[in-house]
Design an enzyme around this catalytic site. Structure first.
Site, mmCIF file in Angstrom:
data_model
loop_
_atom_site.group_PDB
_atom_site.id
_atom_site.type_symbol
_atom_site.label_atom_id
_atom_site.label_comp_id
_atom_site.label_asym_id
_atom_site.label_seq_id
_atom_site.Cartn_x
_atom_site.Cartn_y
_atom_site.Cartn_z
ATOM 1 N N LYS A 54 0.843 -1.203 0.000
ATOM 2 C CA LYS A 54 0.000 0.000 0.000
ATOM 3 C C LYS A 54 0.878 1.253 0.000
ATOM 4 C CE LYS A 54 -3.799 -2.301 2.320
ATOM 5 N NZ LYS A 54 -4.360 -2.730 3.592
ATOM 6 N N GLN A 98 -4.953 -1.393 9.625
ATOM 7 C CA GLN A 98 -4.832 -2.730 9.040
ATOM 8 C C GLN A 98 -5.454 -3.769 9.972
ATOM 9 O OE1 GLN A 98 -3.659 -3.406 5.960
ATOM 10 N NE2 GLN A 98 -3.958 -5.604 6.189
ATOM 11 N N ASP A 121 -11.448 2.853 4.055
ATOM 12 C CA ASP A 121 -11.839 1.438 4.030
ATOM 13 C C ASP A 121 -13.356 1.281 3.990
ATOM 14 O OD1 ASP A 121 -10.092 -0.683 3.926
ATOM 15 O OD2 ASP A 121 -9.574 -0.601 6.053
#
Ligand code: GUN
Length: 298
Positions: A54, A98, A121
């Site tokens: 990422k 994460q 997200d």
């Protein structure tokens, strides 16, 4: 029939090019460089690989990448405090925590601390609610990427029957809502569904997101079906030598090739789309936070 293989790597590359062009325009027209902050707690090796990828992709798109690595025993209150700092940091447009988090931390509590306008997200209650209500918000990356790939193979989704196998918060449930928003007739199946084979055989679209290697057999896929395989499972591969492993999806790929009209491979299907859509969400978040119209073509 042999299925067309949907090339996720190539299509993700196109999305990333469009993101880079939008970043350039934001810089030149508004003096804005979008920034993505990623919080990683602990040393899970798979998470470390994802986070590194990422980071590289964010910088390659011309954006600022800010990494926060915290020890595995960080107390929940400290992770929450870090998220609050990032909410208040004007350089940060997107925040990703994460998952999975270490077991002493309540994931739901931490995720819900993310400011909804920075929730790239799409996992906060606010963004999940917006998706449920059909309102504009930030949409989870893997389901969004799955829809983009599906549309490559089947541009007109309205009226099609779609089965989503899997009901996770990260993929199954949001994917079902996105398919519904495309006017599909949606069935959400899962590991306890009776006659899963029959349910899959009745569908024009099968999306597999259940995390069980090769659960869906080729003869569960009717001729002409489009198969989107979200699963990424590492299995032993003794045929490649002692101790070797390989990645497979939730669909028995070689068998399904003979029936599907189009199918995503694993690896190289949905996987690359997740990061591409994360970058896309970061650009959208940077624009929307400043009341700039969504970049064209994204
Ligand atoms: N871990 C595996 N996939 C994801 C994802 O899409 N978002 C986050 N935050 N963590 C993940």
């Amino acid at each position: 029939m042999t299925a067309a293989v949907i090339d996720g790597k190539k299509i993700a590359g196109h999305v990333r090019e469009k993101v880079a062009a939008a970043v350039s325009r934001l810089k030149s027209a508004h003096d804005v460089t979008p920034g993505l902050a990623v919080v990683l707690v602990g040393e899970d090796p798979a998470s470390q690989v994802y986070v590194r990828n990422k980071h590289k992709a964010t910088e390659a798109a011309g954006m600022v990448s800010i990494m926060h690595q915290l020890p595995a025993d960080t107390p929940e209150v400290d992770v929450v405090a870090r998220v609050r700092d990032l909410n208040a940091d004007d350089r940060v447009d997107g925040i990703l925590v994460q998952l999975p988090l270490p077991s002493h931390i309540d994931e739901h509590r931490v995720i819900n601390e993310i400011a909804p306008e920075k929730d790239v997200d799409g996992l906060t209650e606010v963004n999940a609610g917006r998706l449920m209500l059909g309102k504009k918000g930030l949409v989870p990356c893997t389901p969004q990427g799955s829809i983009i790939l599906l549309k490559e193979a089947m541009p007109e989704l309205s009226g099609k029957t779609a089965v989503v196998v899997g009901r996770s918060i990260l993929v199954g449930k949001p994917l079902a809502l996105l398919l519904l928003a495309e006017n599909c007739t949606v069935t959400v199946a899962h590991s306890r569904t009776q006659d899963l084979a029959g349910v899959c055989r009745g569908a024009d679209i099968v999306c597999a997101a259940v995390g069980m290697p090769e659960l869906i057999k080729g003869n569960w896929v009717s001729d002409g079906t489009v198969v989107i395989d979200v699963g990424i499972n590492r299995i032993d591969a003794p045929e490649r030598g002692a101790g070797k492993t390989r990645l497979v999806g939730d669909v028995a790929y070689d068998e399904a090739l003979a029936h599907a009209s189009a199918i995503t491979p694993v690896p190289g299907g949905v996987g690359p789309m997740t990061i591409a859509c994360l970058l896309r969400n970061t650009v959208l978040a940077a624009a929307r936070r400043r009341d700039i119209a969504d970049p064209k073509g994204l």
